[in-house]
Design a protein around this motif. Sequence first.
Motif, short mmCIF file in Angstrom:
data_model
loop_
_atom_site.label_atom_id
_atom_site.label_comp_id
_atom_site.label_asym_id
_atom_site.label_seq_id
_atom_site.Cartn_x
_atom_site.Cartn_y
_atom_site.Cartn_z
N ALA B 122 -16.51 19.82 21.99
CA ALA B 122 -16.51 20.42 20.66
C ALA B 122 -15.59 21.62 20.72
CB ALA B 122 -17.91 20.85 20.26
N TYR B 123 -14.46 21.53 20.03
CA TYR B 123 -13.48 22.60 20.05
C TYR B 123 -13.39 23.23 18.69
CZ TYR B 123 -11.49 20.59 24.31
OH TYR B 123 -11.30 20.12 25.57
N LYS B 124 -12.95 24.47 18.72
CA LYS B 124 -12.68 25.13 17.46
C LYS B 124 -11.26 25.64 17.51
CE LYS B 124 -14.21 29.64 15.93
NZ LYS B 124 -13.04 30.12 15.39
N HIS B 125 -10.53 25.45 16.45
CA HIS B 125 -9.20 26.06 16.37
C HIS B 125 -8.99 26.51 14.94
CE1 HIS B 125 -7.32 22.57 14.38
NE2 HIS B 125 -8.29 21.92 15.01
N GLU B 126 -7.79 27.06 14.69
CA GLU B 126 -7.64 27.65 13.35
C GLU B 126 -7.86 26.63 12.26
OE1 GLU B 126 -5.15 26.80 15.18
OE2 GLU B 126 -3.81 28.45 15.67
#
Lengths: 515, 191
Positions: B122-126
């Motif tokens: 689970a990644y978060k980016h802009e």
Amino acid sequence: MVKKKVPDWLNSSLWSTTPSAASSSTATTDTNIFDHHSPTTASPPLESPINPPLPPTAIRDEEQQQPRHHHNHHHPQKPEIKDKLSKSSIVDDDDNNNIIINNNYSDDNIINNKIIITNNDIRNVDDDESSAEDISKQALLLTELSKKVINMGELRRIASQGIPDGAGIRSTVWKLLLGYLAPDRSLWSSELAKKRSQYKHFKEELLMNPSEIARRLEKTTVLNNDNGKSESRCVLSRSEITHGEHPLSLGKSSVWNQFFQDSEIIEQIDRDVKRTHPDLHFFSGDSSHAKSNQEALRNILTVFAKLNPGIRYVQGMNEILAPLFYIFKNDPDEEMAACAEADTFFCFVELLSGFRDHFCQQLDNSVVGIRSTITRLSQLLKEHDEELWRHLEITTKVNPQFYAFRWITLLLTQEFNLADSLHIWDTLLSDPEGPQDGILLENGSLMVPPVGYKPVQYWTEETLLRVCCAMLILIRRRLLAGDFTSILKLLQNYPPTNISHMLYVANKLRGQPSH
Amino acid sequence: MVLVLALGDLHIPHRAPDLPAKFKSMLVPGKIQHIICTGNLSIKEVHDYLKTLCPDLHITRGEYDEDSRYPETKTLTIGQFKLGLCHGHQVVPWGDLDSLAMLQRQLDVDILVTGHTHQFTAYKHEGGVVINPGSATGAYSNITYDVNPSFVLMDIDGLRVVVYVYELIDGEVKVDKIDFKKTTAATHSAH
């Protein structure tokens, strides 16, 4: 015009429209059994100038302040009040104090009913006499209500004759009768505030869905994913869950699991609420009022179901709830109307407490269950009208369960339209004989009970059974003439009738029959 | 409060016979509102089984799916969130965040769900969030045999999503959660 001959029973003076016939009829043609003891029974606890109340169709001008749009959609089953007849409204045979409101029956055996009440209708067709009596009753009630400590016995006595529709009297009187408001007026504001906040509390606790619950628990543990703006890319951090609380949890104590188990009941409640009184704009339709009223009903029933895991929700509870909410919400006093939901909840609980056992399936066959109550009704009928009883039970084998079940469990709300039900409930709730809400002193006055004491509701059941019995006796001719099918048809679609008269007959059944 | 189940890469029957029993006992009909499946079911029976859990089923095509009619990518809106779905074998390098971010921008979604690597991430980016629910059966992947069965359940509630991660580790179901909010401001702010 008509070709066939009108049957005899239709021609009985009970239904007659001619003044002369009316004056001689004492509404006892179908109830001959009363004749011999009418002179001897004590007259109904009335002062003679006050007649039994008119059906709620007679509503005075001044009282019509609040909008009555809902009445537009009453079933067309109301008797029509004729001017000339009410003048001869009966106070003959003094102890019979009857009012004959004539039901118009055309020659074709079709009941010629009309919808009486429309928006802001002033249905004051009656002469001064009956409206005067209405005013006086209202005045009496208002006087009683404005006392600092209300005499419950007196209130019951007046209320059992029917409560006028205006000025929010019914709303207040019912709250008093159900023990929601104490007889002592000074306690009202504090009690009301307490109860209403309690209900608000219930709603918050019980009506929250699990997401919100989880969110509330989490406020203490701060998760600041948003604050990772400095790092525009990152792996999202995982956190542990508490107590195995996840949506698919099968644990008994899991909030989620309970939620899903309740969802069945909630769906059922939702379905029933949508079906309540589809003919009234108050309850159904697309207006925002209807929606918010339905929402209130839903909330009350859901909170009740959750607080009472033993009985939960049973179909039909919505029907008992509806009149209560209707009355309280239409209270002209704005503050009362705004808190109608909370007030209705507690009154509903109180009202249901006497009848809970009817809704519990396990108790069906027990002494307190519905079967035994129906048996009591049968007994009552046997005592007062053995011929009819025999015809129903033995000859045609009409099991009372087929009709009485709905009458009793739903407190007659399904048999009559809303206005009539209200009138019947006035009598049910205010039985003057019953209440153990005070100690009867020797001089005949009632010692007011301490605050917080609630009257026992069981005597309401007695009144209910008497009314049911009266319902049977009033149509005895047709029942005696009918077979299984026609009897059942008749009883499951009870014909429109003069409610005051019916209640009067029910009252008369109070004494022991002399035969 | 909308529950969305995200799973994929079951590879039934070729690489695994069925979902783990402990998962199956938890997945009962009536609780879940939507199912999004990254692909590689691979057969119709699995499709039917998922349909019994929830009628609203969305699937994208994995390279081993026998039904060729599934789309390559799919987008849907649930509540305040836009979700994107793609199997992921099309995005090279497999599992690379930058490439997936490109796909996310292409689909213009807040949450992108892809699979193929058989590893939960689970990644978060802009641009938003990228979630890989892993393989629900623990089937081996192109890269490794060491795969724990896992799937994801998202609870979408307004502007907030709670992602519950279910993993079968050493025969026990472990559940973690991830919490994030959608910011109402534009997510493509210049940094």
